[in-house]
Enzyme design. Structure first.
Site, mmCIF file in Angstrom:
data_model
loop_
_atom_site.group_PDB
_atom_site.id
_atom_site.type_symbol
_atom_site.label_atom_id
_atom_site.label_comp_id
_atom_site.label_asym_id
_atom_site.label_seq_id
_atom_site.Cartn_x
_atom_site.Cartn_y
_atom_site.Cartn_z
ATOM 1 C CB ALA A 56 -11.431 -6.165 -9.134
ATOM 2 N N GLY A 72 -13.090 -1.612 -6.339
ATOM 3 C CA GLY A 72 -13.952 -3.239 -5.476
ATOM 4 C C GLY A 72 -13.256 -2.744 -4.149
ATOM 5 C CD GLU A 116 -17.376 -1.227 -6.545
ATOM 6 O OE1 GLU A 116 -16.314 -2.129 -6.808
ATOM 7 O OE2 GLU A 116 -18.437 -1.240 -7.177
ATOM 8 C CD GLU A 144 -14.965 1.274 -10.070
ATOM 9 O OE1 GLU A 144 -14.427 2.384 -9.837
ATOM 10 O OE2 GLU A 144 -14.683 0.336 -9.388
HETATM 11 N N1 CAA Z 1 -5.258 -5.496 -9.900
HETATM 12 C C1 CAA Z 1 -4.260 -5.792 -9.976
HETATM 13 N N2 CAA Z 1 -2.743 -5.665 -9.761
HETATM 14 C C2 CAA Z 1 -3.036 -4.538 -9.376
HETATM 15 C C3 CAA Z 1 -4.172 -3.966 -8.964
HETATM 16 C C4 CAA Z 1 -5.268 -4.035 -9.674
HETATM 17 N N3 CAA Z 1 -6.853 -3.065 -9.226
HETATM 18 N N4 CAA Z 1 -3.505 -2.177 -8.433
HETATM 19 C C5 CAA Z 1 -1.850 -2.897 -8.088
HETATM 20 N N5 CAA Z 1 -1.835 -3.975 -8.804
HETATM 21 C C6 CAA Z 1 -0.548 -4.128 -8.716
HETATM 22 C C7 CAA Z 1 0.685 -3.560 -9.956
HETATM 23 O O1 CAA Z 1 -0.287 -4.122 -11.260
HETATM 24 C C8 CAA Z 1 1.510 -3.555 -9.313
HETATM 25 O O2 CAA Z 1 1.917 -4.906 -9.844
HETATM 26 P P1 CAA Z 1 3.911 -5.246 -10.977
HETATM 27 O O3 CAA Z 1 4.846 -4.750 -10.025
HETATM 28 O O4 CAA Z 1 3.700 -6.282 -10.492
HETATM 29 O O5 CAA Z 1 3.702 -4.060 -11.859
HETATM 30 C C9 CAA Z 1 2.086 -4.029 -7.644
HETATM 31 O O6 CAA Z 1 -0.017 -4.042 -7.836
HETATM 32 C C10 CAA Z 1 2.510 -2.726 -7.435
HETATM 33 O O7 CAA Z 1 1.140 -1.190 -7.929
HETATM 34 P P2 CAA Z 1 1.743 0.114 -8.154
HETATM 35 O O8 CAA Z 1 2.909 -0.242 -9.151
HETATM 36 O O9 CAA Z 1 0.694 0.283 -9.257
HETATM 37 O O10 CAA Z 1 1.726 0.845 -7.044
HETATM 38 P P3 CAA Z 1 1.762 2.458 -7.136
HETATM 39 O O11 CAA Z 1 2.123 2.531 -5.915
HETATM 40 O O12 CAA Z 1 2.543 3.349 -8.171
HETATM 41 O O13 CAA Z 1 0.034 2.758 -7.829
HETATM 42 C C11 CAA Z 1 -2.397 2.428 -7.308
HETATM 43 C C12 CAA Z 1 -0.876 1.784 -6.599
HETATM 44 C C13 CAA Z 1 -2.189 4.051 -7.553
HETATM 45 C C14 CAA Z 1 -3.307 1.711 -6.257
HETATM 46 C C15 CAA Z 1 -2.189 1.900 -8.561
HETATM 47 O O14 CAA Z 1 -1.861 0.587 -8.270
HETATM 48 C C16 CAA Z 1 -3.418 1.618 -8.610
HETATM 49 O O15 CAA Z 1 -3.819 2.807 -9.873
HETATM 50 N N6 CAA Z 1 -4.101 0.387 -9.426
HETATM 51 C C17 CAA Z 1 -5.588 0.115 -9.842
HETATM 52 C C18 CAA Z 1 -6.483 0.394 -8.956
HETATM 53 C C19 CAA Z 1 -7.842 0.345 -9.343
HETATM 54 O O16 CAA Z 1 -8.096 1.268 -10.925
HETATM 55 N N7 CAA Z 1 -8.538 0.021 -9.167
HETATM 56 C C20 CAA Z 1 -10.054 -0.604 -9.843
HETATM 57 C C21 CAA Z 1 -10.519 -1.717 -9.974
HETATM 58 S S1 CAA Z 1 -11.613 -2.476 -11.448
HETATM 59 C C22 CAA Z 1 -12.613 -2.948 -9.230
HETATM 60 O O17 CAA Z 1 -11.810 -2.490 -8.245
HETATM 61 C C23 CAA Z 1 -14.022 -3.338 -9.588
HETATM 62 C C24 CAA Z 1 -14.860 -2.465 -10.350
HETATM 63 O O18 CAA Z 1 -15.844 -2.644 -9.670
HETATM 64 C C25 CAA Z 1 -15.016 -2.468 -11.778
#
Ligand code: CAA
Length: 256
Positions: free
Chosen positions: A63, A106, A109, A129
Site C-alpha cells: 500500500a 499489500g 495481500e 508492516e
Molecule cells: N509506498 C509508497 N512509496 C513506495 C513504497 C510504498 N509501499 N515502496 C516504495 N516506494 C517508493 C519509494 O519511496 C521511492 O520513491 P522516491 O524515489 O520518491 O524516494 C521509490 O518507490 C523507490 O523505492 P526505493 O528507493 O525504496 O527502492 P529500493 O529498490 O531501494 O527498495 C523496497 C525496494 C525494499 C521494496 C523498498 O522500497 C521498501 O521497503 N518499500 C516499502 C515496503 C513496505 O513496507 N510495504 C508495506 C506497506 S504497508 C501495506 O502494504 C499495507 C498494510 O497491510 C498495512
C-alpha cells in the site's frame, strides 16, 4: 498515466500494475482503477480467467505509505481504509497473481486475495508492516495464517523478513514456481487452459473452495454437493460429458 494496464488475450484478461516510479505501490487511485476495471471484466462472459501482474523486478511494494503516513485513527475509521479492497476477493472469475520480483505488504495481500499465485524464481514475498509500526491491514494476518499455519505466519509477520519463492512454494503460499525466462508465457499458458473451461463450472469451483475456509467439513461437503447437482442444469455439463463419450474436445458455450 494509467496506473493499471488492461489487455485481453483470447479469454484471458491481464491487469498489469503500472506505477513503476513507486514500485507499483497501491495508491487509492491505482486501486480505484484496478477494482472498477476488474469488476467490469468479471461480468464479461468473454473473460474466463484474470491475471494480475507487475513487471519483471517488482510485483508491488505494498500500500502507498506516503498516502497513509499522515492519517490519524479517526480518519482511518471514517474512511474504513482498505475495506473496499476486499472487492477483489468477491470477484467470481478465477484470478491468478503472477509474481515476479517483490510482493511486499499489500502486494503480498493482493496476491493472497487471488486464487492462484504463480511465482517467478526471483519472487520475494513479505509482510513488513511491523517495521512501520503497524500490522497488515488488507487481510494479511488472516489469509497468510490460513495458507501457511500459525507458526509460519507469526514468524513472517513478527520478523517482517523476506520469504523467497522457494520457501513460499514449500510452505504453500505459492501454487507453483516457473523459470524467470518466459515467466509470463508460462503463466499465460495456465490461464488459457483455465479460461477455456466452462465459466459457470469455474465460478462454482472457486465459490466452493472458498467456502471451505468459512465452514466445517460436514456442511462444506453438503454445500459442494448442492452446487455439483445444480451444474446438471447447464448446457456446459451436457456438452462436457457428451464430448467425453464421443471422444472429442468439448466446446463450452459459457452460458451463465
Ligand atoms: N509506498 C509508497 N512509496 C513506495 C513504497 C510504498 N509501499 N515502496 C516504495 N516506494 C517508493 C519509494 O519511496 C521511492 O520513491 P522516491 O524515489 O520518491 O524516494 C521509490 O518507490 C523507490 O523505492 P526505493 O528507493 O525504496 O527502492 P529500493 O529498490 O531501494 O527498495 C523496497 C525496494 C525494499 C521494496 C523498498 O522500497 C521498501 O521497503 N518499500 C516499502 C515496503 C513496505 O513496507 N510495504 C508495506 C506497506 S504497508 C501495506 O502494504 C499495507 C498494510 O497491510 C498495512
Amino acid at each position: 498515466m494509467m496506473n493499471v494496464l488492461f489487455k485481453q488475450i483470447d479469454r484471458v484478461l491481464i491487469a498489469q500494475l503500472n506505477r513503476p516510479k513507486a514500485l507499483n505501490a497501491l495508491s487509492s487511485e491505482l486501486m480505484y482503477e484496478l477494482l472498477t476495471g476488474l469488476e467490469n471484466y468479471d461480468a464479461d462472459s468473454s473473460v474466463g480467467c484474470i491475471i494480475i501482474t507487475g513487471n519483471d523486478t517488482f510485483f508491488c511494494a505494498g500500500a502507498d505509505i506516503k498516502e497513509m503516513a499522515s492519517k490519524n485513527a479517526t480518519q482511518m475509521i471514517e474512511e474504513d481504509y482498505f475495506n473496499h479492497w476486499e472487492r477483489i476477493a468477491k470477484l467470481k472469475t478465477p484470478i491468478i497473481a503472477a509474481v515476479s520480483g517483490y510482493a511486499f505488504g499489500g502486494g503480498c495481500e493482493l496476491a493472497m486475495m487471488s486464487d492462484i499465485i504463480y511465482a517467478s524464481e526471483n519472487a520475494v514475498f513479505g509482510q513488513p508492516e511491523i517495521k512501520l509500526g503497524v500490522i497488515p491491514g488488507i487481510g494479511g494476518t488472516q489469509r497468510l495464517t490460513k495458507l501457511v499455519g500459525k507458526s509460519k505466519a507469526m514468524d513472517i509477520i513478527l520478523t517482517g523478513r523476506d520469504v523467497s519463492a522457494i520457501e513460499a512454494n514449500r510452505i504453500g503460499l505459492v501454487s507453483k514456481i516457473f523459470p524467470q525466462k518466459d515467466f509470463m508465457q508460462h503463466v499465460l499458458d495456465q490461464a488459457q487452459k483455465v479460461a477455456n473451461y466452462s465459466k459457470v463450472a469455474l465460478k462454482t469451483a472457486k465459490e466452493t473452495i472458498n467456502q471451505s475456509l468459512e465452514t466445517g467439513l460436514k456442511s462444506g461437503v453438503v454445500f459442494e454437493r448442492k452446487l455439483f447437482h445444480s451444474l446438471f442444469n447447464t448446457p456446459d455439463q451436457q456438452e462436457g460429458m457428451q464430448a467425453f463419450i464421443e471422444k472429442r474436445i468439448p466446446q463450452f458455450n459459457n452460458f451463465n
